[in-house]
Design an enzyme around this catalytic site. Structure first.
Site, PDB file in Angstrom:
ATOM      1  N   GLY A  11       0.816  -1.228  -0.147  1.00 39.44           N
ATOM      2  CA  GLY A  11       0.086   0.193  -0.016  1.00 39.44           C
ATOM      3  C   GLY A  11       0.675   1.359  -0.049  1.00 39.44           C
ATOM      4  O   GLY A  11       1.987   1.153   0.767  1.00 39.44           O
ATOM      5  N   ARG A  72       1.021  -5.221  -5.246  1.00 38.15           N
ATOM      6  CA  ARG A  72       1.295  -6.420  -4.377  1.00 38.15           C
ATOM      7  C   ARG A  72       1.390  -7.419  -5.630  1.00 38.15           C
ATOM      8  O   ARG A  72       0.710  -7.643  -6.239  1.00 38.15           O
ATOM      9  CB  ARG A  72       0.099  -6.496  -3.625  1.00 38.15           C
ATOM     10  CG  ARG A  72      -0.226  -5.417  -2.701  1.00 38.15           C
ATOM     11  CD  ARG A  72      -1.535  -5.808  -1.842  1.00 38.15           C
ATOM     12  NE  ARG A  72      -2.004  -4.485  -1.229  1.00 38.15           N
ATOM     13  CZ  ARG A  72      -1.521  -3.763  -0.057  1.00 38.15           C
ATOM     14  NH1 ARG A  72      -0.415  -4.357   0.685  1.00 38.15           N
ATOM     15  NH2 ARG A  72      -2.133  -2.945   0.412  1.00 38.15           N
ATOM     16  N   ASP A 103       5.400  -4.385   6.230  1.00 42.58           N
ATOM     17  CA  ASP A 103       5.854  -5.704   6.750  1.00 42.58           C
ATOM     18  C   ASP A 103       6.093  -6.633   5.737  1.00 42.58           C
ATOM     19  O   ASP A 103       7.091  -7.264   5.523  1.00 42.58           O
ATOM     20  CB  ASP A 103       4.724  -6.080   7.793  1.00 42.58           C
ATOM     21  CG  ASP A 103       5.074  -7.417   8.239  1.00 42.58           C
ATOM     22  OD1 ASP A 103       6.248  -7.556   8.964  1.00 42.58           O
ATOM     23  OD2 ASP A 103       4.533  -8.497   8.160  1.00 42.58           O
ATOM     24  N   THR A 125       4.618   2.444   5.349  1.00 45.13           N
ATOM     25  CA  THR A 125       3.331   2.139   5.377  1.00 45.13           C
ATOM     26  C   THR A 125       2.541   2.975   6.320  1.00 45.13           C
ATOM     27  O   THR A 125       3.028   3.262   7.658  1.00 45.13           O
ATOM     28  CB  THR A 125       2.988   0.732   5.894  1.00 45.13           C
ATOM     29  OG1 THR A 125       1.822   0.095   6.034  1.00 45.13           O
ATOM     30  CG2 THR A 125       4.046   0.200   6.923  1.00 45.13           C
ATOM     31  N   ASP A 127       0.221   1.702   8.270  1.00 43.14           N
ATOM     32  CA  ASP A 127      -0.410   0.843   8.976  1.00 43.14           C
ATOM     33  C   ASP A 127       0.664   0.730  10.492  1.00 43.14           C
ATOM     34  O   ASP A 127      -0.011   0.297  11.614  1.00 43.14           O
ATOM     35  CB  ASP A 127       0.023  -0.734   8.694  1.00 43.14           C
ATOM     36  CG  ASP A 127      -1.202  -0.712   7.688  1.00 43.14           C
ATOM     37  OD1 ASP A 127      -2.210  -0.003   7.514  1.00 43.14           O
ATOM     38  OD2 ASP A 127      -1.117  -2.058   6.987  1.00 43.14           O
ATOM     39  N   ASP A 129       2.996  -0.927  11.486  1.00 40.39           N
ATOM     40  CA  ASP A 129       2.973  -2.311  12.028  1.00 40.39           C
ATOM     41  C   ASP A 129       4.257  -2.976  11.881  1.00 40.39           C
ATOM     42  O   ASP A 129       4.452  -4.529  11.810  1.00 40.39           O
ATOM     43  CB  ASP A 129       1.869  -3.310  10.918  1.00 40.39           C
ATOM     44  CG  ASP A 129       2.364  -3.284   9.430  1.00 40.39           C
ATOM     45  OD1 ASP A 129       3.491  -2.561   9.186  1.00 40.39           O
ATOM     46  OD2 ASP A 129       1.973  -3.927   8.750  1.00 40.39           O
ATOM     47  N   ARG A 171      -5.562  -3.982   9.268  1.00 40.41           N
ATOM     48  CA  ARG A 171      -6.333  -5.442   9.308  1.00 40.41           C
ATOM     49  C   ARG A 171      -5.472  -5.971  10.403  1.00 40.41           C
ATOM     50  O   ARG A 171      -6.245  -6.979  10.825  1.00 40.41           O
ATOM     51  CB  ARG A 171      -5.687  -5.973   7.792  1.00 40.41           C
ATOM     52  CG  ARG A 171      -6.788  -5.672   6.913  1.00 40.41           C
ATOM     53  CD  ARG A 171      -6.384  -6.543   5.617  1.00 40.41           C
ATOM     54  NE  ARG A 171      -6.888  -5.931   4.458  1.00 40.41           N
ATOM     55  CZ  ARG A 171      -6.195  -5.889   3.260  1.00 40.41           C
ATOM     56  NH1 ARG A 171      -5.198  -6.677   2.961  1.00 40.41           N
ATOM     57  NH2 ARG A 171      -6.545  -5.379   2.287  1.00 40.41           N
TER      58      ARG A 171
END
Ligand code: F6P
Length: 320
Positions: A11, A72, A103, A125, A127, A129, A171
């Site tokens: 993303g 992706r 990640d 990202t 996120d 994460d 997510r």
């Protein structure tokens, strides 16, 4: 190290362009040739590779998205794909690669490093994460975008005396919900990392209503375990208050990067170039306590990330 490549993967995130700019300009400054690879690992497999000059990255520092585009890649997830990617890089004479992504992209970087390519991973990202950096590039901008939306939604929710459930991205990692929940004064934030009780959410909403609060905001991370529409119906049924969903979706990934994201991107990307120049082994680069640090790629990916429980609990205390 003479020739290096740079790609963005997964993303997109605001600040990725700032990272590309730093790779290109720091690389050239260190006497290297820098090659831009389009569409992440997918474009690498297709040989979409072009030499970049200083002027190619002018006027992009403040722009969201990524001038290299992103993807992706399913093909790259297979061993044959990874071997082919290494062969493509060798054909172009590219000895080292900077991967800007989250990640999954970093795990792809590890796979590629096992094919003999030096890979430096920069955490890009929204996120947040990854375990090896306090923050990821794009997270700060995304949370600020959510906060802007929360303020606007609060205006109309107060006017109509409504509860609004705002769905944010994440997510597997609930940091966008957590940070926006605390900074935005939400009743609660639902995260993938923590089980929740809809009755407790309703109790908080009614508690607020009883002391004269006109609106209620619930932030739901997309991976919390409950769909936003279902949550809206349950809250409405249990509180008797009109409840509406707002799904912020891709809005969170766009926009001009904040100062924090530009600096994080620029500093981690500059470090990646320095490590390639010094012929270091593959690394994951992050910022811990304000310091830009590089970690062994495989070891960095093994560290489990946890969320900040103190922040999570504080949301409940402040919502009382
Ligand atoms: O990885 C960033 C992210 O925006 C996640 O927060 C979200 O779950 C996902 O990407 C959405 O992916 P896509 O762009 O493939 O819909």
């Amino acid at each position: 190290m003479k020739r290096i490549g740079v790609l963005t993967s997964g993303g997109d995130a605001p600040g990725m362009n700032a990272a590309i700019r730093a790779v290109v300009r720091c690389g050239i400054d260190n006497g290297m040739e820098v090659y831009g690879i389009r569409r992440g690992y997918e474009g690498l497999l297709d040989g979409e590779i072009e030499k970049m000059e200083r002027s190619d990255v002018g006027d992009i520092l403040h722009r969201g998205g990524t001038i290299l585009q992103t993807a992706r890649s399913e093909r790259f997830q297979k061993k044959e794909g990874q071997k082919r990617a290494a062969t493509v890089l060798e054909t172009f004479g590219i000895e080292g690669l900077v991967v800007i992504g989250g990640d999954g992209s970093t795990r792809g970087g590890l796979d590629l490093s096992r094919q003999g390519i030096k890979v430096m991973c920069v955490p890009g990202t929204i996120d947040n994460d990854v375990a090896y950096s306090d923050f990821t590039i794009g997270f700060d901008t995304a949370v600020n975008t959510v906060l802007d939306a929360v303020s606007k939604i609060r205006d109309t929710s107060s006017a109509h005396e409504r509860t609004v459930v705002i769905e944010v991205m994440g997510r597997h990692c609930g940091d966008i919900a957590l940070y926006a929940g605390l900074a935005g004064g939400a009743e609660c934030a639902l995260l993938p990392e923590e089980p929740f009780d809809v009755n407790e959410i309703c109790r908080r909403i009614l508690e607020g209503t009883n002391r004269g609060k006109l609106h209620s905001i619930v932030i739901n991370a997309e991976g919390s375990g409950i769909a936003t529409d279902k949550l809206v119906k349950e809250i409405e049924a249990k509180t008797g208050r009109e409840t509406r969903p707002v799904i912020l979706s891709y809005l969170q990934r766009g926009g001009t990067p904040t100062m924090r994201d530009r600096l994080l991107a620029t500093r981690t990307a500059a470090k990646a170039v320095e490590l390639l120049r010094d012929d270091e082994d593959s690394k994951a680069i992050g910022e811990i306590g304000g310091q830009i640090l590089a970690f062994d790629l495989e070891a960095a990916l093994k560290v489990e990330r946890d969320f900040d429980r103190e922040m999570y609990d504080l949301i409940g205390v402040l919502a009382k």
